[in-house]
Motif scaffolding. Structure first.
Motif, mmCIF file in Angstrom:
data_model
loop_
_atom_site.group_PDB
_atom_site.id
_atom_site.type_symbol
_atom_site.label_atom_id
_atom_site.label_comp_id
_atom_site.label_asym_id
_atom_site.label_seq_id
_atom_site.Cartn_x
_atom_site.Cartn_y
_atom_site.Cartn_z
ATOM 1 N N ASP A 7 0.826 -1.214 0.000
ATOM 2 C CA ASP A 7 0.000 0.000 0.000
ATOM 3 C C ASP A 7 0.858 1.261 0.000
ATOM 4 O O ASP A 7 0.491 2.268 -0.598
ATOM 5 N N HIS A 30 4.058 1.146 -4.360
ATOM 6 C CA HIS A 30 3.604 0.299 -5.465
ATOM 7 C C HIS A 30 3.633 1.063 -6.786
ATOM 8 O O HIS A 30 3.793 2.284 -6.817
ATOM 9 N N LYS A 58 1.771 2.583 -9.871
ATOM 10 C CA LYS A 58 0.421 3.084 -10.136
ATOM 11 C C LYS A 58 0.024 2.876 -11.597
ATOM 12 O O LYS A 58 -1.134 2.598 -11.895
ATOM 13 N N GLY A 85 -2.308 -1.551 -9.155
ATOM 14 C CA GLY A 85 -2.260 -1.173 -7.749
ATOM 15 C C GLY A 85 -1.752 -2.316 -6.919
ATOM 16 O O GLY A 85 -1.388 -3.378 -7.452
ATOM 17 N N PRO A 86 -1.731 -2.148 -5.582
ATOM 18 C CA PRO A 86 -1.196 -3.193 -4.716
ATOM 19 C C PRO A 86 -1.970 -4.506 -4.815
ATOM 20 O O PRO A 86 -1.418 -5.577 -4.599
ATOM 21 N N SER A 87 -3.241 -4.449 -5.159
ATOM 22 C CA SER A 87 -4.028 -5.683 -5.254
ATOM 23 C C SER A 87 -3.600 -6.555 -6.438
ATOM 24 O O SER A 87 -3.962 -7.730 -6.483
ATOM 25 N N ASN A 88 -2.814 -5.988 -7.375
ATOM 26 C CA ASN A 88 -2.328 -6.795 -8.499
ATOM 27 C C ASN A 88 -1.211 -7.753 -8.080
ATOM 28 O O ASN A 88 -0.923 -8.703 -8.796
ATOM 29 N N SER A 131 3.881 5.026 -6.546
ATOM 30 C CA SER A 131 3.087 5.733 -5.543
ATOM 31 C C SER A 131 3.934 6.711 -4.746
ATOM 32 O O SER A 131 3.397 7.609 -4.101
#
Length: 154
Positions: free
Chosen positions: A82, A85, A87, A107-110, A134
């Motif tokens: 979070d 990362h 962007k 994003g971080p969820s990738n 980020s």
């Protein structure tokens, strides 16, 4: 003998439509250059100093026999947390009609910043990947590709 030179409305519409189609189908006259790619990078960086960085890795063949379908993988090393990362990743080519190839937002969820695609290259040229982080950094990776048969009609 008298000839009829009257132009019908249908003829005017046909000629106008054919002219509009010809203009719409005309090839793009503009060609991307290294300067236009740099201008696009400057837009992305918005005043920050972009730097060439080994964390942006492009995997492309050195010689592409068919420019119509060149495999490309972009991998950007990042912890993808979070706080730190990637962007966005933007892809540019300086020998195509337009410099923009693609933009991807991640994003971080990738979990990781890795993209694979096939791109079209009209001639031998540089492919440039720009990664926005980020933390505000703008990272750049480049690779030259020699195209033996262009993919944009060349």
């Amino acid at each position: 003998m008298k000839t009829n030179t009257h132009v019908r409305r249908r003829d005017v519409l046909t000629i106008t439509g054919a002219g509009a189609c010809a203009l719409a189908l005309a090839p793009l006259a503009a060609h991307a250059t290294p300067q236009s790619v740099q201008a696009e990078i400057d837009k992305v960086s918005a005043g920050k100093a972009p730097k060439d960085d080994a964390r942006v890795m492009l995997t492309l063949p050195e010689i592409a026999e068919n420019g119509g379908t060149v495999p490309l993988t972009v991998n950007v090393e990042s912890p993808m947390t979070d706080a730190d990362h990637i962007k966005a990743v933007h892809i540019y080519a300086d020998g195509n009609p337009l410099p923009d190839v693609a933009s991807y937002f991640v994003g971080p969820s990738n979990g990781k910043a890795e993209l694979s695609m096939r791109i079209r290259l009209s001639t031998s040229q540089n492919v440039v990947a720009v990664a926005e982080t980020s933390t505000g950094e703008v990272l750049v990776g480049r690779k030259h590709v020699k195209v033996t048969l262009g993919g944009c009609g060349g």
